[in-house]
Design a protein around this motif. Structure first.
Motif, short mmCIF file in Angstrom:
data_model
loop_
_atom_site.label_atom_id
_atom_site.label_comp_id
_atom_site.label_asym_id
_atom_site.label_seq_id
_atom_site.Cartn_x
_atom_site.Cartn_y
_atom_site.Cartn_z
N GLY A 138 0.84 -1.12 0.21
CA GLY A 138 0.02 -0.01 -0.05
C GLY A 138 0.85 1.41 -0.02
N LEU B 230 -1.32 1.35 -4.50
CA LEU B 230 -2.76 0.77 -3.80
C LEU B 230 -2.35 -0.61 -3.62
N GLU C 126 -3.89 -7.63 -3.03
CA GLU C 126 -4.67 -6.50 -2.77
C GLU C 126 -4.33 -6.01 -1.22
N MET D 57 -6.53 -0.33 3.40
CA MET D 57 -7.29 0.67 2.69
C MET D 57 -7.66 1.82 3.57
N LEU E 184 -10.66 -1.42 -7.27
CA LEU E 184 -10.08 -0.69 -6.09
C LEU E 184 -9.58 0.65 -6.11
N LEU F 181 -11.08 3.63 -3.76
CA LEU F 181 -10.01 4.36 -2.80
C LEU F 181 -10.27 6.11 -3.08
#
Length: 303
Positions: free
Chosen positions: A118, A215, A223, A229, A254, A258
């Motif tokens: 991330g 991301l 993910e 997130m 995604l 976001l």
């Protein structure tokens, strides 16, 4: 002999010449489209290049087939990126019973460690290598030298051609690097920020002083969880408005989530691990880099 027969005879001679030239070309297999482009540039007409993973295709998700093994078996040279990018490479080489040279194009590149999941900022080495070294044009100068040397070993008669082609291309890479540095230097440091789909641009960020938040981690299969997130959304809200970029290999679901939660808007699309098709904006490595730099710079400038 009639004019028609003469034309037919000339056509036959040209066809035979073309077939002979094709038969004499060095068959090379490159692992993915960006490498295939580099091999074509350096090899010129002396090589015939096949990319296992073609334009707009994801090397992370590649599953070799028996046909791919046949392509490898017929090759005189195989070119891979290395740095862990082709996790399927050894399995395919064994399946093809390939005994030729496997050239690691990134050999000699100083690798970077990947960032936290991330996050796509330098200095977070967890012991895993970031394979996307081609995102820094200076590294591609090394790639080019490695490819030229390998082609010369496989085809000594073409060594002079390969060295000359490589030298011209390396100059183009230096010009690309200078242009990109100038493009980003015109943007205030605090504005050199963006959000990308996955952590494919750390070499580019380090080279040009960018702050890129990703991301996803290095693999396109991973993910971020709900906690990651949430942390990303909180950080982006605190940081203020930053441009958000999709990628040619990713589902934007995604990113849309976001961006929506952080109050941001998705801007352009970047090319990370693959070229575009011939009619797209990134059909070659040089075009890919110029397109990505322009997209990022325009987004950072709010254009």
């Amino acid at each position: 002999m009639s004019r028609l027969k003469k034309c037919a005879a000339v056509a036959i001679v040209l066809l035979l010449f073309a077939q002979r030239a094709a038969a004499e070309q060095l068959p090379v297999v490159a692992s993915f489209s960006i490498l295939a482009d580099l091999v074509r540039v350096v090899g010129g007409e002396r090589v015939s290049v096949t990319a296992l993973v073609g334009p707009d295709a994801d090397a992370h998700a590649f599953d070799p087939t028996p046909q791919d093994a046949k392509r490898l078996a017929r090759a005189r040279l195989v070119v891979v990126n290395g740095l862990g990018f082709e996790g399927w490479q050894q399995r395919l080489v064994q399946a093809a019973a390939y005994r030729g040279e496997v050239v690691v194009a990134s050999s000699g590149v100083r690798p970077r460690g990947h960032a936290h999941e991330g996050e796509h900022e330098g200095g977070h080495d967890h012991g895993h290598l970031d394979p996307h070294a081609w995102q820094d044009p200076r590294n591609v100068i090394i790639y080019t030298a490695n490819i030229a040397a390998a082609l010369a070993r496989a085809d000594p008669d073409g060594a002079t051609v390969y060295r000359a082609n490589a030298a011209r291309y390396q100059q183009a890479l230096r010009e690309l690097d200078a242009w990109a540095a100038s493009r980003f230097a015109a943007i205030p440091v605090q504005q050199r920020r963006a959000v990308t789909a996955h952590a494919a641009f750390d070499y580019l960020a380090a080279r040009y002083g960018l702050r890129l938040t990703a991301l996803q981690a290095l693999s396109t299969h991973s993910e971020p969880g709900a906690r990651a997130m949430g942390e990303l959304v909180r950080r982006l809200r605190a940081d203020g408005t930053v441009p958000v970029f999709a990628e040619n290999l990713h589902n934007a679901r995604l990113l849309r989530q976001l961006a929506g939660e952080a109050g941001l808007t998705i801007g352009g699309k970047l090319y990370s691990d693959a070229l575009s098709g011939a009619r797209g904006p990134a059909p070659t490595y040089l075009a890919l880099m110029r397109y990505n730099v322009d997209q990022l710079a325009r987004g950072m400038q709010g254009k």
